[in-house]
Scaffold this active site. Structure first.
Site, mmCIF file in Angstrom:
data_model
loop_
_atom_site.group_PDB
_atom_site.id
_atom_site.type_symbol
_atom_site.label_atom_id
_atom_site.label_comp_id
_atom_site.label_asym_id
_atom_site.label_seq_id
_atom_site.Cartn_x
_atom_site.Cartn_y
_atom_site.Cartn_z
ATOM 1 N N CYS A 186 16.571 59.913 25.779
ATOM 2 C CA CYS A 186 15.478 59.921 26.746
ATOM 3 C C CYS A 186 14.462 58.851 26.348
ATOM 4 O O CYS A 186 14.065 58.769 25.174
ATOM 5 C CB CYS A 186 14.812 61.300 26.772
ATOM 6 S SG CYS A 186 13.331 61.361 27.808
ATOM 7 N N HIS B 262 16.405 70.448 14.456
ATOM 8 C CA HIS B 262 16.527 70.062 15.859
ATOM 9 C C HIS B 262 16.863 68.584 15.917
ATOM 10 O O HIS B 262 16.275 67.755 15.209
ATOM 11 C CB HIS B 262 15.216 70.340 16.604
ATOM 12 C CG HIS B 262 15.318 70.139 18.082
ATOM 13 N ND1 HIS B 262 15.265 68.886 18.662
ATOM 14 C CD2 HIS B 262 15.493 71.021 19.103
ATOM 15 C CE1 HIS B 262 15.393 69.009 19.972
ATOM 16 N NE2 HIS B 262 15.530 70.297 20.257
ATOM 17 N N GLU C 187 16.261 66.146 17.865
ATOM 18 C CA GLU C 187 15.195 65.182 18.126
ATOM 19 C C GLU C 187 14.368 64.923 16.880
ATOM 20 O O GLU C 187 14.012 63.777 16.573
ATOM 21 C CB GLU C 187 14.290 65.676 19.265
ATOM 22 C CG GLU C 187 13.208 64.671 19.620
ATOM 23 C CD GLU C 187 12.255 65.157 20.700
ATOM 24 O OE1 GLU C 187 11.088 64.712 20.693
ATOM 25 O OE2 GLU C 187 12.682 65.971 21.541
ATOM 26 N N SER D 139 17.102 71.314 30.889
ATOM 27 C CA SER D 139 18.535 71.027 30.761
ATOM 28 C C SER D 139 19.402 72.023 31.520
ATOM 29 O O SER D 139 20.621 72.030 31.376
ATOM 30 C CB SER D 139 18.931 71.027 29.281
ATOM 31 O OG SER D 139 18.488 72.218 28.648
#
Length: 339
Positions: free
Chosen positions: A115, A144, A146, A295
């Site tokens: 993203c 996580h 990210e 999502s």
């Protein structure tokens, strides 16, 4: 009997998720159509079980957590008379430089579906590390994807800090109340993009009090979709007896919606889809709020409307607010630098 369903708006897919899923679908079809074999994706392209299953079953996509797994996949595909394309897609959550380097070493073509809002945080991490700042990265877990990716941009200069109200209790997260830095006068705060808006603001304020010269980038790291979906929950929560949040349990933004809905109503449930609804939850309930993670496919929400309409033909559906009008460009396939 449920008389009214309040649909959060916006809900479901954000622009980054749309871009990432479409990138995988198009690449998978190009690979197969060109006789290059099945496509591999590093990590779940987005954090939703239904999306992952549909890509696996409908497009022959393989998901890996280690790029070296592709060797095994290729051998298995050959044994079954197929093949594996020399291409890997990076998920919407972003990857660390180490993953990119490994892909290059394996001579893999790459499609970066990160993203753009996550890419912005990566760029900030690299910038401030170059300038000699210590980075306090607010995240909900060191595991996580990210957080792993952003941390990997400047691991020697980054400490991952827990957000206020964190329910995961990751022992590897530093507390904003006690975290230590090499130089209190040269500290910057960055954040995972999918956290609670309110809790993140509280965490930043704690860090500001402890480090008066704390640098906070002018552009907020929390993504627009995270904020908008949380605002939509706040808008309809006062009107509902039960809040249903459609999300997989490893979706950070989805679980933040669940926590917010539960905090505001005292009665929120997480479901993957309509099959998870327990009739016992509906006893004495007249109004239901529904939202979904960034999502989550919206057809899962539409199936829930069918469920409630079958039980009340006069069901009222209230949907207010605005859809987001944002799109991101399709990422390109890039050859390894070793070619």
């Amino acid at each position: 009997m449920v008389k009214t369903v309040y649909l959060a708006k916006p809900r479901g897919f954000c622009a980054g998720v749309v871009m990432a899923i479409e990138a995988v679908e198009k690449a998978a079809e190009r690979m197969r159509g060109g006789g290059q074999g099945d496509l591999a994706v590093y990590h779940a392209i987005v954090h939703n079980d239904t999306v992952v299953r549909r890509l696996e079953e409908g497009h022959g996509v393989h998901f890996v957590e280690d790029l070296d797994e592709m060797k095994v996949l290729e051998e298995r595909a050959r044994a079954e008379g197929g093949s594996l394309a020399d291409t890997v897609v990076f998920s919407a959550h972003g990857v660390s430089p180490a993953v990119r380097e490994r892909a290059d070493a394996l001579r893999l073509h790459t499609i970066d579906a990160t993203c753009p809002l996550v890419t912005k945080v990566h760029s900030e991490a690299k910038k401030y590390a170059r300038l000699g700042y210590h980075i306090l990265l607010i995240g909900d877990s060191t595991h996580h994807q990210e957080v792993v990716g952003t941390y990997g941009e400047a691991p020697e200069s980054t400490t991952v800090v827990s957000v206020v109200g964190n329910r995961k209790h990751d022992p590897e997260l530093a507390s904003p109340d006690t975290v230590k830095v090499p130089d209190p006068d040269k500290v910057v705060v960055l954040t995972q993009t999918t956290l609670s808006v309110d809790d993140t603001a509280k965490t930043v304020e704690i860090l500001r009090r402890r480090f008066p010269r704390l640098v906070v980038p002018s552009r907020d790291d929390l993504c627009y979709a995270t904020k908008n979906r949380q605002d939509a929950v706040k808008e309809i929560a006062p009107h509902v007896d039960l809040f249903l949040v459609v999300t997989s349990d490893y979706s950070s933004n989805g679980m933040r919606l669940l926590e917010l809905a539960d905090e505001l109503t005292g009665n929120a449930k997480r479901i993957e889809g309509v099959a998870d609804i327990d009739d016992a939850w509906l006893e004495g309930v007249h109004s239901v709020g529904i939202t979904s993670a960034a999502s989550t496919p919206d057809d899962l929400v539409q199936e829930m409307l069918v469920y409630f309409r079958e039980r009340n033909a006069d069901l009222e559906v209230v949907e207010e607010g605005e859809w987001e009008d944002i799109t991101f460009r399709e990422p390109k396939r890039v050859a390894p630098s070793s070619i």
